[in-house]
Design a protein around this motif. Structure first.
Motif, PDB file in Angstrom:
ATOM      1  N   MET A  59       0.826  -1.208   0.000  1.00  0.00           N
ATOM      2  CA  MET A  59       0.000   0.000   0.000  1.00  0.00           C
ATOM      3  C   MET A  59       0.862   1.260   0.000  1.00  0.00           C
ATOM      4  O   MET A  59       0.524   2.254  -0.667  1.00  0.00           O
ATOM      5  CB  MET A  59      -0.945  -0.011   1.197  1.00  0.00           C
ATOM      6  N   LEU A  60       1.970   1.242   0.727  1.00  0.00           N
ATOM      7  CA  LEU A  60       2.879   2.381   0.708  1.00  0.00           C
ATOM      8  C   LEU A  60       3.479   2.581  -0.679  1.00  0.00           C
ATOM      9  O   LEU A  60       3.684   3.716  -1.134  1.00  0.00           O
ATOM     10  CB  LEU A  60       3.985   2.204   1.751  1.00  0.00           C
ATOM     11  N   ASP A  61       3.734   1.496  -1.360  1.00  0.00           N
ATOM     12  CA  ASP A  61       4.229   1.575  -2.728  1.00  0.00           C
ATOM     13  C   ASP A  61       3.196   2.229  -3.653  1.00  0.00           C
ATOM     14  O   ASP A  61       3.542   3.021  -4.534  1.00  0.00           O
ATOM     15  CB  ASP A  61       4.582   0.175  -3.235  1.00  0.00           C
ATOM     16  N   ARG A  62       1.913   1.917  -3.440  1.00  0.00           N
ATOM     17  CA  ARG A  62       0.847   2.467  -4.274  1.00  0.00           C
ATOM     18  C   ARG A  62       0.767   3.983  -4.179  1.00  0.00           C
ATOM     19  O   ARG A  62       0.331   4.654  -5.120  1.00  0.00           O
ATOM     20  CB  ARG A  62      -0.509   1.877  -3.889  1.00  0.00           C
ATOM     21  N   VAL A  63       1.182   4.528  -3.037  1.00  0.00           N
ATOM     22  CA  VAL A  63       1.137   5.989  -2.873  1.00  0.00           C
ATOM     23  C   VAL A  63       2.523   6.611  -2.989  1.00  0.00           C
ATOM     24  O   VAL A  63       2.759   7.739  -2.552  1.00  0.00           O
ATOM     25  CB  VAL A  63       0.478   6.377  -1.533  1.00  0.00           C
ATOM     26  N   GLY A  64       3.459   5.869  -3.558  1.00  0.00           N
ATOM     27  CA  GLY A  64       4.774   6.419  -3.868  1.00  0.00           C
ATOM     28  C   GLY A  64       5.730   6.544  -2.705  1.00  0.00           C
ATOM     29  O   GLY A  64       6.638   7.385  -2.728  1.00  0.00           O
TER      30      GLY A  64
ATOM     31  N   CYS B  48      10.112  13.349   6.555  1.00  0.00           N
ATOM     32  CA  CYS B  48       9.132  13.313   5.471  1.00  0.00           C
ATOM     33  C   CYS B  48       8.349  14.622   5.387  1.00  0.00           C
ATOM     34  O   CYS B  48       8.111  15.289   6.396  1.00  0.00           O
ATOM     35  CB  CYS B  48       8.155  12.154   5.690  1.00  0.00           C
ATOM     36  N   SER B  49       7.922  14.958   4.190  1.00  0.00           N
ATOM     37  CA  SER B  49       7.124  16.167   3.975  1.00  0.00           C
ATOM     38  C   SER B  49       5.707  15.976   4.516  1.00  0.00           C
ATOM     39  O   SER B  49       5.284  14.860   4.855  1.00  0.00           O
ATOM     40  CB  SER B  49       7.060  16.480   2.486  1.00  0.00           C
ATOM     41  N   GLY B  50       4.961  17.072   4.579  1.00  0.00           N
ATOM     42  CA  GLY B  50       3.576  16.998   5.023  1.00  0.00           C
ATOM     43  C   GLY B  50       2.733  16.105   4.140  1.00  0.00           C
ATOM     44  O   GLY B  50       1.884  15.339   4.624  1.00  0.00           O
ATOM     45  N   GLY B  51       2.970  16.174   2.827  1.00  0.00           N
ATOM     46  CA  GLY B  51       2.231  15.327   1.903  1.00  0.00           C
ATOM     47  C   GLY B  51       2.529  13.849   2.109  1.00  0.00           C
ATOM     48  O   GLY B  51       1.620  13.001   2.048  1.00  0.00           O
ATOM     49  N   MET B  52       3.781  13.539   2.352  1.00  0.00           N
ATOM     50  CA  MET B  52       4.158  12.152   2.608  1.00  0.00           C
ATOM     51  C   MET B  52       3.505  11.651   3.895  1.00  0.00           C
ATOM     52  O   MET B  52       2.996  10.528   3.955  1.00  0.00           O
ATOM     53  CB  MET B  52       5.686  12.040   2.688  1.00  0.00           C
ATOM     54  N   GLN B  53       3.500  12.495   4.935  1.00  0.00           N
ATOM     55  CA  GLN B  53       2.877  12.098   6.202  1.00  0.00           C
ATOM     56  C   GLN B  53       1.377  11.880   6.037  1.00  0.00           C
ATOM     57  O   GLN B  53       0.799  10.978   6.656  1.00  0.00           O
ATOM     58  CB  GLN B  53       3.159  13.156   7.267  1.00  0.00           C
ATOM     59  N   SER B  54       0.740  12.693   5.195  1.00  0.00           N
ATOM     60  CA  SER B  54      -0.689  12.506   4.940  1.00  0.00           C
ATOM     61  C   SER B  54      -0.949  11.178   4.245  1.00  0.00           C
ATOM     62  O   SER B  54      -1.935  10.482   4.547  1.00  0.00           O
ATOM     63  CB  SER B  54      -1.229  13.657   4.081  1.00  0.00           C
ATOM     64  N   ARG B  55      -0.067  10.794   3.323  1.00  0.00           N
ATOM     65  CA  ARG B  55      -0.206   9.492   2.658  1.00  0.00           C
ATOM     66  C   ARG B  55      -0.086   8.354   3.673  1.00  0.00           C
ATOM     67  O   ARG B  55      -0.822   7.368   3.613  1.00  0.00           O
ATOM     68  CB  ARG B  55       0.860   9.334   1.577  1.00  0.00           C
ATOM     69  N   VAL B  56       0.848   8.507   4.607  1.00  0.00           N
ATOM     70  CA  VAL B  56       1.036   7.485   5.646  1.00  0.00           C
ATOM     71  C   VAL B  56      -0.239   7.337   6.468  1.00  0.00           C
ATOM     72  O   VAL B  56      -0.688   6.220   6.759  1.00  0.00           O
ATOM     73  CB  VAL B  56       2.226   7.855   6.562  1.00  0.00           C
ATOM     74  N   ALA B  57      -0.850   8.457   6.850  1.00  0.00           N
ATOM     75  CA  ALA B  57      -2.064   8.411   7.664  1.00  0.00           C
ATOM     76  C   ALA B  57      -3.198   7.707   6.933  1.00  0.00           C
ATOM     77  O   ALA B  57      -3.971   6.943   7.533  1.00  0.00           O
ATOM     78  CB  ALA B  57      -2.483   9.831   8.042  1.00  0.00           C
TER      79      ALA B  57
END
Length: 250
Positions: A118-123, A135-144
């Motif tokens: 799933m982490l791969d799916r969001v880059g 990590c950037s804010g966008g990356m942290q949002s993907r993690v959440a």
């Protein structure tokens, strides 16, 4: 006629400190698998509605049911994505994603592989061993988002999860969220101030306003999901945007 999966009936919410209603006579039926956005000005009760559906807050009066059962306590079958990603700084991205599962049961290799997929799916393949502060804010949002969907919740509650991000990053996350929702098919209740965001993501949009908060208008988005950003250039979006702005100003 399909029975509502989530039902809010004649909801009223009053805070003890001033005895004024924050929300009054709010009723809404949500079908299983729907994506519903709640849009409105600050202070009209949007976040409180999510908290009541989650069982984190009790309405002063009225009834909330999920699958026909009254919500009286925190609901197990849902995940909640807050305005800011709540990540533990001393754990890696992969560890943060797996943490809710780890608190429920012993982790398996399958859990870890699913999280990586799933982490791969969001880059985020190259970020799994990084820490949140790297990590950037966008990356942290993907993690959440990945963390919230990992255990395939039946309901996903999202409270302005992209409000702090720049427009380019938000656009990327909208597309990725669309794809994840199409794959995992939770019922989504999404709070936002962003009209474009609501129109792009939702099946229906509930405009909340007034004092106390109540439904001003309900909109059906005339496009099937998942969508392309080109729908934001469709005349129906401009009509919707104009109508909503007029109702919010009236």
């Amino acid at each position: 006629m399909q029975a509502p999966y989530i039902q809010l009936k004649e909801i009223r919410l009053t805070f003890d400190k001033d005895q004024k209603d924050t929300i009054r006579r709010f009723s809404l039926n949500i079908k299983e698998g729907e994506f519903i956005s709640i849009v409105g000005k600050s202070g009209c009760g949007k976040t409180s509605l999510l908290q009541m559906v989650a069982g984190m807050k009790k309405p002063t009066s009225g009834l909330i049911t999920i699958g026909g059962h009254e919500v009286k306590e925190p609901v197990d079958e849902l995940s909640y994505v807050f305005q800011k990603p709540i990540l533990l700084e001393w754990k890696t991205i992969l560890e943060n994603v797996l943490l809710p599962l780890q608190l429920k049961r012993k982790l398996t290799e399958r859990d870890t592989n699913k999280a990586k997929e799933m982490l791969d799916r969001v880059g985020l393949t190259d970020a799994i061993h990084k820490f949140p502060y790297e990590c950037s804010g966008g990356m942290q949002s993907r993690v959440a988002i990945v963390r919230a969907l990992l255990d395939k919740p039946q309901i996903l509650l999202m409270d302005e999860p992209f409000s702090a991000l720049d427009s380019f990053t938000r656009d990327q996350l909208h597309v990725q969220l669309n794809e994840l929702i199409d794959t995992y098919k939770p019922t989504v209740l999404f709070v936002t101030h962003d009209l474009q965001e609501a129109f792009f993501l939702s099946d229906r949009i509930i405009l909340l306003g007034g004092e106390p908060g109540r439904i001003l208008q309900e909109y059906q988005v005339p496009f099937t999901r998942p969508r392309q950003k080109s729908i934001l250039f469709d005349q129906s979006f401009y009509n919707f945007q104009q109508d909503m702005n007029e109702r919010l100003q009236s």
